[in-house]
Scaffold this active site. Structure first.
Site, short mmCIF file in Angstrom:
data_model
loop_
_atom_site.label_atom_id
_atom_site.label_comp_id
_atom_site.label_asym_id
_atom_site.label_seq_id
_atom_site.Cartn_x
_atom_site.Cartn_y
_atom_site.Cartn_z
N GLN A 40 0.82 -1.21 0.00
CA GLN A 40 0.00 0.00 0.00
C GLN A 40 0.86 1.26 0.00
O GLN A 40 0.39 2.34 -0.35
CB GLN A 40 -0.90 0.01 1.25
CG GLN A 40 -1.90 -1.11 1.31
CD GLN A 40 -3.23 -0.72 0.68
OE1 GLN A 40 -3.29 0.12 -0.19
NE2 GLN A 40 -4.31 -1.33 1.14
N SER A 67 0.89 7.33 0.76
CA SER A 67 0.38 6.00 0.45
C SER A 67 -0.23 5.99 -0.95
O SER A 67 -0.34 7.03 -1.60
CB SER A 67 -0.66 5.59 1.51
OG SER A 67 -1.74 6.51 1.53
N TYR A 68 -0.65 4.82 -1.38
CA TYR A 68 -1.19 4.63 -2.73
C TYR A 68 -2.34 5.61 -2.98
O TYR A 68 -3.32 5.62 -2.23
CB TYR A 68 -1.68 3.19 -2.88
CG TYR A 68 -2.13 2.82 -4.27
CD1 TYR A 68 -1.25 2.84 -5.34
CD2 TYR A 68 -3.44 2.43 -4.50
CE1 TYR A 68 -1.66 2.48 -6.61
CE2 TYR A 68 -3.87 2.06 -5.77
CZ TYR A 68 -2.98 2.09 -6.82
OH TYR A 68 -3.39 1.74 -8.08
N PRO A 69 -2.24 6.45 -4.03
CA PRO A 69 -3.23 7.52 -4.20
C PRO A 69 -4.52 7.13 -4.90
O PRO A 69 -5.53 7.83 -4.76
CB PRO A 69 -2.47 8.56 -5.04
CG PRO A 69 -1.50 7.75 -5.84
CD PRO A 69 -1.10 6.59 -4.95
N ARG A 70 -4.51 6.03 -5.66
CA ARG A 70 -5.71 5.67 -6.43
C ARG A 70 -6.69 4.91 -5.53
O ARG A 70 -7.01 3.75 -5.76
CB ARG A 70 -5.34 4.83 -7.64
CG ARG A 70 -4.58 5.61 -8.71
CD ARG A 70 -4.05 4.65 -9.78
NE ARG A 70 -3.63 5.34 -10.98
CZ ARG A 70 -2.44 5.90 -11.14
NH1 ARG A 70 -1.56 5.87 -10.16
NH2 ARG A 70 -2.12 6.50 -12.28
#
Length: 722
Positions: free
Chosen positions: A137, A321-324
């Site tokens: 993540q 952290s993962y933006p999508r």
């Protein structure tokens, strides 16, 4: 030995960072360690390496667009290597085929698209080796190491691959067939020679934009009147606004407003009601991608794509952290990192004060920390890797600042406001006065001054019910109703995320709410960019304006499932079930084939009822109202048509007057077009690039067969340019 396949080069570097490693040409070699006892080869894709084979490659008969070849329904969907990425694919394939490699670790972005990118490469390479999945993540070192120590068997995440495959195949079927069908049918109905692209998400999004524009074009501004009373209760002075029994302050008959003014001016007033209450405003939730895009667009005017690109860059630098993500929540595991993060971030000047004065711990606050509401990804939060801000670009810093302050704000108490409502009676008429004072600033102390415009206190005098005074004077203020505003990109992203509110089917409405509306968090920016590229929309002062082409397509699809969010709702429901292993991808694709057949037949049957000229009549009026000047060929208005300046009467009389916005490397400004239309000649434009660079005027003369010509500086010779 294991082979790790990342989605992108930057991601590969971050995945290797926690381990001793060495770059070896087109791959990275990780030395033997506790996590990889025999070492590992780490290679990477470059986004998608494969694309679906087009219709004309499946069968030459599809090269020419014809209605009688529709729908195009392939027995199987074939893939080919994207030409520009052939070398990258060979590099990945070489690592996968290496006899030392006994197991593969898929390391794409943690989502269905990342699953598709990597697994498609593995399958197309023909390799038959065991596959594991790493789900990181965050690309921060601790998170990466932890993820590699907790690998999934690929069977656990493979349903996401089938979900992504089903979505892409079904979208290909609908998009390709409907684009061909509507293009051919619109052309037959006098809609010009343009190609019309249609799709499951882009078309209902475009319909939202066009329908908003229709509301604006059909809006008739009306005058309204408000009665304002000025009250004096001894030394206490305040104002109130008249309201009807229906709580409406606007009156549309002036004589009624004037009558109320006469009946209240100079008359005794009595306090009918005093209502005082304290309201709390909690800190905003953590960002998901759409709310980050909406906020960045509102504050910085960033496009949705720009915000996504910046967030992706920060993610690849291990800073967020993962933006999508479509989640606004985190689990307790992520919340445990906050104390250390806050200690580090307060060393940075912009955050020193606000990070040093936090008021509470969020660990037990279910508004932020709720593992049950975290699905594939948690909210966008900073990692423990706090950067030196000078290492970031100016725009990266703006996005990072939003994310950091949103997390800091969550550690503050709610802001508290004291709301007062005073209802004053004069004769039979009621006047309402509202006041608001801040009691505790709370989380709002983390905002910049420019974001605190709504915090201005409105103080009211202390009044008691039944207290009497005087309506010293009443006055009538006149205003005009205004049409709805065009969407900004941020507002459109929000509307896409909340699509389906008008759907009557409660089950579908719930599905759209659960799936976050039209498109995914990660794809909405791409949809908007595609609408721009297709010349369906343009922007003016950060507002989105649909073009003539958009009006024509939306008229054609009006009343079909392509114009509403209903199709997306049904598909997303089933796609989600495929991703959870609860539904069959093949059955979904078979239904998409049947739907494509039906949509083509419906379009053909309905095309005789389309009235394209009527659908663009209001648009013609709009374009003429913003005319840049008179068309030298037919006298109509010349307007901005996104990529060129052209006659607004093209659909009516076929007038073909156009001027490209860019000639020989030079942008042609509106100022010069206006001068050309008014006087037949532009200002001197410097820097045209022919065989050599030159300066020239653009001129228009009937004698030159009705074309735009160059008039060269200090020369008399001319050259036709259109």
């Amino acid at each position: 030995m294991q082979a790790i396949v990342a989605e992108k080069g930057n991601q590969a570097q971050k995945l290797a960072a926690p381990f001793k490693h060495k770059k070896r040409g087109h791959y990275i070699e990780i030395s033997p360690c506790d996590t990889f006892p025999q070492g590992a080869f780490l290679t990477w894709c470059s986004g998608h390496l494969f694309e679906m084979v087009g219709p004309d490659e499946l069968n030459p008969q599809y090269k020419k667009w014809k209605l009688d070849t529709l729908p195009i329904i392939p027995e199987t969907f074939k893939y080919k290597v994207i030409k520009e990425k052939a070398k990258r694919y060979q590099a990945v394939k070489e690592v996968l085929l290496n006899p030392k490699v006994k197991e593969i670790i898929a390391a794409g972005d943690p989502g269905r698209e990342g699953e598709l990118i990597v697994e498609l490469v593995i399958r197309q390479s023909g390799v038959k080796k065991p596959v594991k999945r790493v789900w990181a993540q965050s690309l921060e070192k601790k998170a990466v190491k932890r993820a590699f120590e907790n690998l999934f068997d690929i069977e656990e995440t493979r349903p996401l691959y089938f979900e992504a495959l089903a979505r892409s195949h079904a979208d290909w079927l609908v998009g390709m067939n409907m684009s061909r069908a509507y293009t051919l049918l619109i052309q037959q109905n006098g809609g010009g020679r343009s190609v019309y692209s249609a799709g499951r998400v882009q078309t209902p999004t475009l319909a939202m934009i066009v329908n908003r524009e229709k509301e604006i074009l059909s809006f008739e501004s009306k005058p309204f009147y408000e009665v304002i009373g000025q009250f004096r209760f001894e030394n206490k002075v305040f104002e109130g606004k008249y309201q009807t029994e229906d709580n409406e302050s606007r009156l549309f008959q002036k004589e009624i407003a004037e009558k109320i003014k006469e009946e209240t001016s100079g008359k005794e007033a009595r306090i009918e009601k005093v209502k005082k209450e304290t309201k709390k405003e909690p800190p905003p939730q953590f960002f998901k991608l759409s709310t980050l895009q909406e906020t960045a667009n509102k504050i910085f005017k960033f496009s949705a794509k720009r915000t996504l690109d910046l967030a992706q860059s920060l993610y690849e630098k291990s800073l967020i952290s993962y933006p999508r993500t479509n989640s606004e929540f985190i689990s307790e595991e992520e919340a445990r990192s906050f104390p250390q993060f806050l200690q580090q971030v307060k060393q940075l000047e912009p955050y020193r004060d606000i990070a040093s004065n936090i008021q509470r711990d969020v660990m037990k606050d279910r508004r932020y920390v709720n593992a049950k509401k975290v699905t594939d990804h948690y909210a966008i939060i900073p990692t423990e890797n706090v950067p030196s801000l000078h290492e970031l670009s100016a725009d990266e810093r703006k996005i990072y600042d939003l994310i950091v302050k949103r997390v800091i704000a969550a550690h503050y108490y709610p802001a508290e406001f004291y709301h007062t409502l005073i209802v004053t009676r004069v004769e039979t008429h009621l006047f309402y006065t509202k006041g608001k004072q801040m009691i505790k600033e709370g989380w709002r102390s983390t905002l910049q001054k420019s974001q605190k415009k709504d915090e201005r206190d409105v103080y009211l005098p202390v009044l008691q019910e039944n207290e009497t005074g005087l309506c010293a004077r009443s006055e009538v203020k006149e205003g005009k109703t205004t049409p709805p505003k065009r969407y900004t990109e941020g507002e459109l992203i929000s509307s896409m995320a909340n699509a389906g509110r008008k759907i009557e089917d409660q089950q579908l409405k719930a599905v759209l709410k659960e799936t976050r509306g039209l498109g995914e968090e990660a794809t909405r920016a791409g949809i908007i960019e595609r609408l721009k590229a297709l010349s369906y929309i343009r922007q003016e002062k950060h507002r989105i304006i649909p073009t003539e082409k958009a009006f024509i397509l939306v008229e054609a699809v009006n009343g079909t499932v392509l114009a509403s969010a209903e199709l997306t709702a049904r598909w997303e429901q089933r796609l989600s079930e495929i991703g959870q292993g609860k539904a069959d991808a093949k059955a979904f694709i078979d239904n998409a084939k049947k739907l494509s057949d039906k949509l083509v037949k419906d379009a053909i049957n309905n095309s005789s009822s389309w009235d394209i000229s009527e659908s663009t009549e209001a648009l013609d009026n709009r374009e003429n109202s913003v005319s840049l000047g008179q068309c030298p060929k037919c006298g109509a208005g010349v307007v901005d048509k996104t990529k060129l300046y052209g006659c607004s009467a093209y659909n009516k009389n076929g007038c073909d007057f156009i001027v490209s916005k860019r000639l020989l490397g030079k942008k042609i400004s509106e100022t010069n077009i206006k001068k050309l239309l008014s006087s037949g000649k532009t200002n001197l434009i410097k820097g045209f690039k022919g065989k050599s660079e030159f300066n020239a005027y653009l001129t228009w003369k009937e004698k030159s067969q009705g074309t735009i010509t160059f008039q060269f500086e200090k020369q008399k010779r001319k050259q036709h340019v259109n």
